[in-house]
Design a protein around this motif. Structure first.
Motif, PDB file in Angstrom:
ATOM      1  N   CYS A 101      46.036  66.756  37.988  1.00 60.85           N
ATOM      2  CA  CYS A 101      45.583  65.395  38.288  1.00 60.85           C
ATOM      3  C   CYS A 101      46.516  64.745  39.301  1.00 60.85           C
ATOM      4  N   SER A 102      45.937  64.070  40.293  1.00 63.76           N
ATOM      5  CA  SER A 102      46.796  63.348  41.240  1.00 63.76           C
ATOM      6  C   SER A 102      46.995  61.905  40.800  1.00 63.76           C
ATOM      7  N   VAL A 157      42.035  59.884  34.221  1.00 59.36           N
ATOM      8  CA  VAL A 157      41.112  60.926  34.698  1.00 59.36           C
ATOM      9  C   VAL A 157      40.230  61.395  33.530  1.00 59.36           C
ATOM     10  N   LEU A 158      40.862  61.629  32.375  1.00 55.74           N
ATOM     11  CA  LEU A 158      40.094  62.090  31.214  1.00 55.74           C
ATOM     12  C   LEU A 158      39.079  61.037  30.778  1.00 55.74           C
ATOM     13  N   GLU A 159      39.526  59.790  30.714  1.00 58.77           N
ATOM     14  CA  GLU A 159      38.595  58.751  30.272  1.00 58.77           C
ATOM     15  C   GLU A 159      37.383  58.679  31.210  1.00 58.77           C
ATOM     16  N   GLN A 160      37.643  58.738  32.506  1.00 61.79           N
ATOM     17  CA  GLN A 160      36.531  58.704  33.468  1.00 61.79           C
ATOM     18  C   GLN A 160      35.611  59.905  33.275  1.00 61.79           C
ATOM     19  N   GLN A 187      37.511  62.364  43.670  1.00 62.91           N
ATOM     20  CA  GLN A 187      37.862  60.933  43.853  1.00 62.91           C
ATOM     21  C   GLN A 187      37.317  60.097  42.713  1.00 62.91           C
ATOM     22  N   GLU A 188      36.145  60.497  42.228  1.00 65.79           N
ATOM     23  CA  GLU A 188      35.500  59.759  41.134  1.00 65.79           C
ATOM     24  C   GLU A 188      35.154  60.734  40.013  1.00 65.79           C
ATOM     25  N   PRO A 189      36.092  60.937  39.091  1.00 63.68           N
ATOM     26  CA  PRO A 189      35.863  61.913  38.011  1.00 63.68           C
ATOM     27  C   PRO A 189      34.617  61.610  37.185  1.00 63.68           C
ATOM     28  N   ALA A 237      31.655  64.360  36.684  1.00 60.32           N
ATOM     29  CA  ALA A 237      31.202  64.837  35.368  1.00 60.32           C
ATOM     30  C   ALA A 237      29.716  64.579  35.193  1.00 60.32           C
ATOM     31  N   SER A 238      29.272  63.425  35.636  1.00 60.65           N
ATOM     32  CA  SER A 238      27.865  63.079  35.478  1.00 60.65           C
ATOM     33  C   SER A 238      26.975  64.000  36.307  1.00 60.65           C
ATOM     34  N   GLU A 239      27.419  64.342  37.521  1.00 63.17           N
ATOM     35  CA  GLU A 239      26.625  65.259  38.354  1.00 63.17           C
ATOM     36  C   GLU A 239      26.599  66.667  37.755  1.00 63.17           C
ATOM     37  N   LEU A 240      27.724  67.075  37.185  1.00 61.75           N
ATOM     38  CA  LEU A 240      27.749  68.382  36.521  1.00 61.75           C
ATOM     39  C   LEU A 240      26.780  68.414  35.340  1.00 61.75           C
ATOM     40  N   LEU A 241      26.813  67.347  34.551  1.00 62.80           N
ATOM     41  CA  LEU A 241      25.931  67.286  33.377  1.00 62.80           C
ATOM     42  C   LEU A 241      24.467  67.335  33.807  1.00 62.80           C
TER      43      LEU A 241
END
Ligand code: TZP
Ligand code: MG
Length: 219
Positions: A21-22, A28-31, A199-201, A205-209
């Protein structure tokens, strides 16, 4: 956990530690969880990674984030830490010790095992593994000591041989190439940088889902 429930949790399996994570790992996890990641593995590895107390403290903080979103929290290859935190499970590779001994050390918790061929998969399931990680599916720069890139061949081979356990593909997966992994028989995808480096975790995640769910519908 019921097999069907676990398969649902495999859809977007986010893995990371502080070095992936940068920005702040908790954020990052919460996002990622806001975006829809369904499972999380704490994997604190590589150059500059935390150890000792700071490692345990980060693990605890990340576990708390998972609890707030009701997402299972898995620890990579550290039985002691898993027991200390009462985490939901452990993930190990082929080089992490005797699988049978590992399984016996914590009967009630999830055990995930990285496998690269049918024999390893059969052995992992014989000793009571709950799910299998298979990869690298695509080239990845995140783990340097991986086996050769395998494409979809091993996931297909496991399914063709009647293995019905929960399976995630791993290695170089992102939203644009996730569908093939699911179409070849995986229940979902495990990713590090597709989310941790984005840039936007939450969006990642949403696109992966979305990609995984769409591929499951068409499967
Ligand atoms: N095991 C096989 S590939 C890999 C691991 C831990 C790294 C996956 O990272 P990324 O960034 O999703 O390619
Ligand atoms: Mg390992």
């Amino acid at each position: 956990m019921d097999k069907a429930v676990l398969k649902e949790k495999m859809k977007v399996y986010f893995i990371m530690g502080s070095t992936n994570c940068s920005t702040d790992a908790k954020e990052v996890l919460e996002q990622a969880l806001i975006g829809g990641a369904t499972l999380f593995q704490f994997r604190e590895k590589g150059e500059g990674c935390l150890d000792g107390k700071s490692r345990a403290e980060l693990a605890m903080a990340l576990q708390n984030v998972c609890r707030r979103y009701n997402v299972p929290f898995i620890i990579n290859d550290d039985i002691k830490l898993m027991k200390k935190l009462n985490a939901d499970g452990l993930h190990v590779g082929q080089e992490d010790g005797d699988l049978e001994e590992i399984r016996k050390a914590f009967p009630g918790k999830l055990l995930g095992v990285s496998v690269h061929n049918l024999n390893e998969a059969r052995h992992a399931l014989e000793i009571g593994a709950d799910y299998l990680g298979v990869g690298p599916v695509y080239p990845t720069g995140t783990k340097t000591d991986t086996r050769p890139v395998m494409g979809y061949s091993v996931i297909r081979e496991l399914r063709d041989n009647g293995i019905d356990a929960p399976i995630v593909g791993i290695g170089g997966i992102h939203a644009d190439n996730a569908s093939g992994v699911v179409q070849s028989g995986a229940d979902g995808v495990a990713v590090i940088t597709a989310i941790s480096n984005h840039q936007e975790p939450a969006a990642a995640a949403s696109e992966l889902l979305k990609a995984v769910e769409k591929a499951k519908q068409n499967h």
